[in-house]
Write a protein that holds these residues in place. Structure first.
Motif, PDB file in Angstrom:
ATOM      1  N   PRO A 139       0.611  -1.200  -0.015  1.00  0.00           N
ATOM      2  CA  PRO A 139      -0.115  -0.003   0.060  1.00  0.00           C
ATOM      3  C   PRO A 139       0.825   1.337  -0.117  1.00  0.00           C
ATOM      4  CG  PRO A 139       0.052  -0.952   2.109  1.00  0.00           C
ATOM      5  CD  PRO A 139       0.629  -2.064   1.025  1.00  0.00           C
ATOM      6  N   ILE A 140       2.011   1.178   0.450  1.00  0.00           N
ATOM      7  CA  ILE A 140       3.012   2.252   0.579  1.00  0.00           C
ATOM      8  C   ILE A 140       4.088   1.721  -0.284  1.00  0.00           C
ATOM      9  CG2 ILE A 140       4.444   3.895   1.553  1.00  0.00           C
ATOM     10  CD1 ILE A 140       2.228   3.627   4.113  1.00  0.00           C
ATOM     11  N   ARG A 141       4.527   2.540  -1.284  1.00  0.00           N
ATOM     12  CA  ARG A 141       5.680   2.384  -1.924  1.00  0.00           C
ATOM     13  C   ARG A 141       7.124   3.216  -1.438  1.00  0.00           C
ATOM     14  NH1 ARG A 141       9.037   4.247  -6.212  1.00  0.00           N
ATOM     15  NH2 ARG A 141       9.577   2.627  -7.699  1.00  0.00           N
ATOM     16  N   THR A 142       8.039   2.494  -0.885  1.00  0.00           N
ATOM     17  CA  THR A 142       9.205   3.073  -0.419  1.00  0.00           C
ATOM     18  C   THR A 142      10.155   3.448  -1.525  1.00  0.00           C
ATOM     19  OG1 THR A 142       9.016   1.627   1.762  1.00  0.00           O
ATOM     20  CG2 THR A 142      10.939   2.823   1.162  1.00  0.00           C
ATOM     21  N   ALA A 143      10.504   4.709  -1.295  1.00  0.00           N
ATOM     22  CA  ALA A 143      11.646   4.983  -2.193  1.00  0.00           C
ATOM     23  C   ALA A 143      13.021   4.845  -1.902  1.00  0.00           C
ATOM     24  CB  ALA A 143      11.471   6.789  -2.474  1.00  0.00           C
ATOM     25  N   PRO A 144      13.936   4.943  -2.748  1.00  0.00           N
ATOM     26  CA  PRO A 144      15.253   4.617  -2.072  1.00  0.00           C
ATOM     27  C   PRO A 144      15.663   5.546  -1.207  1.00  0.00           C
ATOM     28  CG  PRO A 144      15.171   4.785  -4.662  1.00  0.00           C
ATOM     29  CD  PRO A 144      13.869   5.206  -4.210  1.00  0.00           C
ATOM     30  N   ILE A 145      16.349   5.120  -0.147  1.00  0.00           N
ATOM     31  CA  ILE A 145      17.125   5.886   0.836  1.00  0.00           C
ATOM     32  C   ILE A 145      17.845   6.953   0.537  1.00  0.00           C
ATOM     33  CG2 ILE A 145      18.306   5.891   2.921  1.00  0.00           C
ATOM     34  CD1 ILE A 145      17.652   2.891   3.276  1.00  0.00           C
ATOM     35  N   ILE A 146      17.532   8.031   1.240  1.00  0.00           N
ATOM     36  CA  ILE A 146      18.254   9.566   0.789  1.00  0.00           C
ATOM     37  C   ILE A 146      19.479   9.463   1.791  1.00  0.00           C
ATOM     38  CG2 ILE A 146      18.319  12.002   0.859  1.00  0.00           C
ATOM     39  CD1 ILE A 146      15.243  11.723   0.127  1.00  0.00           C
ATOM     40  N   ASP A 147      20.868   9.533   1.451  1.00  0.00           N
ATOM     41  CA  ASP A 147      21.932   9.410   2.108  1.00  0.00           C
ATOM     42  C   ASP A 147      22.223  10.701   2.869  1.00  0.00           C
ATOM     43  OD1 ASP A 147      22.064   6.932   1.208  1.00  0.00           O
ATOM     44  OD2 ASP A 147      23.281   7.641  -0.542  1.00  0.00           O
ATOM     45  N   ARG A 148      22.983  10.646   3.880  1.00  0.00           N
ATOM     46  CA  ARG A 148      23.543  11.811   4.502  1.00  0.00           C
ATOM     47  C   ARG A 148      24.548  12.365   3.841  1.00  0.00           C
ATOM     48  NH1 ARG A 148      25.933   9.843  10.080  1.00  0.00           N
ATOM     49  NH2 ARG A 148      26.304   8.135   8.977  1.00  0.00           N
ATOM     50  N   LEU A 149      24.969  13.735   3.923  1.00  0.00           N
ATOM     51  CA  LEU A 149      26.117  14.366   3.222  1.00  0.00           C
ATOM     52  C   LEU A 149      27.393  14.130   3.873  1.00  0.00           C
ATOM     53  CD1 LEU A 149      24.299  17.645   2.473  1.00  0.00           C
ATOM     54  CD2 LEU A 149      24.856  15.845   0.814  1.00  0.00           C
ATOM     55  N   PHE A 150      28.360  13.648   3.084  1.00  0.00           N
ATOM     56  CA  PHE A 150      29.831  13.665   3.686  1.00  0.00           C
ATOM     57  C   PHE A 150      30.596  14.400   2.845  1.00  0.00           C
ATOM     58  CE2 PHE A 150      27.627   9.513   5.020  1.00  0.00           C
ATOM     59  CZ  PHE A 150      28.102   9.494   6.385  1.00  0.00           C
ATOM     60  N   ALA A 151      31.750  14.875   3.489  1.00  0.00           N
ATOM     61  CA  ALA A 151      32.847  15.686   2.715  1.00  0.00           C
ATOM     62  C   ALA A 151      33.351  14.488   1.498  1.00  0.00           C
ATOM     63  CB  ALA A 151      33.911  15.907   3.783  1.00  0.00           C
ATOM     64  N   GLY A 152      33.628  15.294   0.567  1.00  0.00           N
ATOM     65  CA  GLY A 152      34.292  14.529  -0.752  1.00  0.00           C
ATOM     66  C   GLY A 152      35.980  13.784  -0.084  1.00  0.00           C
ATOM     67  N   SER A 153      36.143  12.614  -0.606  1.00  0.00           N
ATOM     68  CA  SER A 153      37.395  12.129  -0.358  1.00  0.00           C
ATOM     69  C   SER A 153      38.677  13.187  -0.660  1.00  0.00           C
ATOM     70  CB  SER A 153      37.771  10.949  -1.148  1.00  0.00           C
ATOM     71  OG  SER A 153      39.189  10.452  -0.731  1.00  0.00           O
ATOM     72  N   VAL A 154      39.640  13.529  -0.166  1.00  0.00           N
ATOM     73  CA  VAL A 154      40.723  14.465  -0.265  1.00  0.00           C
ATOM     74  C   VAL A 154      42.188  13.640  -0.252  1.00  0.00           C
ATOM     75  CG1 VAL A 154      41.824  16.485   0.419  1.00  0.00           C
ATOM     76  CG2 VAL A 154      39.333  16.635   0.628  1.00  0.00           C
ATOM     77  N   ALA A 155      42.181  12.849   0.408  1.00  0.00           N
ATOM     78  CA  ALA A 155      43.730  12.117   0.628  1.00  0.00           C
ATOM     79  C   ALA A 155      44.149  11.542  -0.917  1.00  0.00           C
ATOM     80  CB  ALA A 155      43.512  11.095   1.522  1.00  0.00           C
TER      81      ALA A 155
END
Length: 416
Positions: A139-155
């Motif tokens: 009865p309820i369609r679950t959309a894809p999970i919205i992720d948290r925001l992380f800093a981009g990889s720098v190393a």
């Protein structure tokens, strides 16, 4: 079953039948005829058995050559079959691992001890093309999970090399001697020397453990289905990358953190230059020239530069009388400029001043080495969330940081 094994089993049956018939002192005509047929079949089976062994030996050799020459692409395809969803279900419900996931976990267990389920580093990579199965009435369609925001990889953008160590420590010897060449002053004179050839050790030690804890509720387990695997992988990947980047540059060397580039600069003899002025193209150009003078770089295109976003803000204003800014001049001359609010601390002081880091990969040698030990150890807490039916996971990994040649790195302070 192998053909040789089938033939061997049949030969055993024939021998047993012949033994029973031979025990009869007065065999009938049928028994005598049967003994002849069994004897003929046994002789034929003997020939087929030798042929099967030769054929299977060839197949084994070919299979062995194939395994020894397995390419990185085939290894990646094997890792692509690892399912984090199976790990979550095994820890939560005691489900049995199957397929490639079981094969990889068994291999990792044979190479090291893990309290929980070992998870290879490759499994934390974000994969494309995986979707949540559809078609189930809901009865309820679950959309894809919205992720948290992380800093981009720098190393990695700054040229750091990721080194995976199985067991123990690893050292990188770096030449530190001042061996020089010289000319003989006369026909019979000696050349200068000898000079001692010495090295410095840059060790990577398994002294620092990074932990990530995740609490997955029962609703999430039941609602997200196969999509939970991607969400957990992305979340752990983002958390590890963000913490690793911060430790590589800002690690204090205390309270369990590895010694980062800034805190260990003096111990590693990394040059620290005080600018104490407004950030400008001229200041960075002078630093590039110092790199070139030290034979660490052949030009600005070989240099990576790490700055805070506030530096971009202060430099991206048009120069009086010109249609370009100090920032335009900088990015056109330097190989790569990386902006990060995670790898470098926020500006402080009055006026506000920040740091900058310059690196270069010289002679194929990375300026920074980031060591990781084994795989990610995934452990479940079976008690904390037992009443609510939730799942609490802890991912543990051991890391360390060191540098190669100190001349491949320079730190700029007081960038206003």
């Amino acid at each position: 079953m192998l053909t040789s094994k089938k033939i061997e089993l049949r030969r055993s049956d024939i021998r047993q039948s012949l033994a029973e018939l031979a025990a009869n002192d007065n065999p009938s005509e049928d028994e005598t005829r049967k003994m002849g047929e069994l004897d003929l079949e046994y002789r034929s089976a003997e020939t087929r058995y030798r042929a099967a062994l030769i054929s299977e030996d060839t197949e084994r050799r070919e299979a062995g050559v194939e395994l020894e020459t397995r390419s990185d692409k085939e290894w990646s395809e094997l890792m692509a079959g690892f399912e984090m969803r199976q790990v979550a279900l095994a820890l939560d419900e005691g489900a049995t691992l199957t397929g490639r996931t079981q094969e990889i976990v068994t291999e990792l267990r044979s190479q090291g001890g893990y309290r929980g389920i070992p998870v290879p580093w490759e499994s934390l990579e974000m994969r494309a093309g995986e979707t949540v199965a559809a078609g189930t009435p809901d009865p309820i369609r679950t959309a894809p999970i919205i992720d948290r925001l992380f800093a981009g990889s720098v190393a990695s953008q700054m040229g750091a090399s990721m080194i995976n160590v199985g067991v123990g420590e690893m050292e990188y010897p770096v030449t530190s001697s001042a061996v020089t060449a010289g000319w003989a002053a006369s026909e019979t004179g000696n050349v200068p020397g000898p000079s001692a050839y010495t090295t410095l050790d840059r060790p990577l030690a398994p002294d620092n453990t990074l932990g990530i804890q995740m609490r997955i509720t029962r609703k999430t387990l039941k609602q997200s289905g196969a999509g939970l695997e991607q969400a957990v992988r992305r979340d752990m990947n983002g958390a590890i990358s963000e913490s690793l980047d911060k430790a590589v540059f800002q690690g204090s060397g205390s309270a369990g953190e590895p010694t980062g580039l800034l805190a260990g600069a003096s111990g590693w003899s990394i040059t620290e230059t005080a600018i104490d002025a407004a950030a400008s193209y001229a200041a960075f150009r002078a630093a590039v020239v110092r790199f070139m003078t030290a034979n660490a770089a052949t030009g600005g295109g070989a240099v990576n530069l790490l700055l805070r976003p506030e530096i971009f803000d202060s430099m991206d204003e048009l120069i009086s009388g010109l249609a370009i800014s100090e920032w335009d001049r900088l990015v056109s001359k330097v190989g790569k400029v990386v902006l990060s609010s995670n790898a470098l601390a926020a500006p402080t002081g009055d006026p506000l001043a920040s740091l900058g880091v310059m690196t270069t990969s010289s002679g194929g040698v990375a300026p920074i080495f980031v060591g990781t030990w084994g795989a990610v150890d995934m452990i479940r807490d079976p008690y904390a969330d037992a009443q609510s039916g939730g799942l609490r996971l802890t991912a543990l990994t051991t890391m360390d940081v060191t540098v190669s040649r100190s001349v491949q790195t320079e730190i700029l302070t007081g960038l206003q």
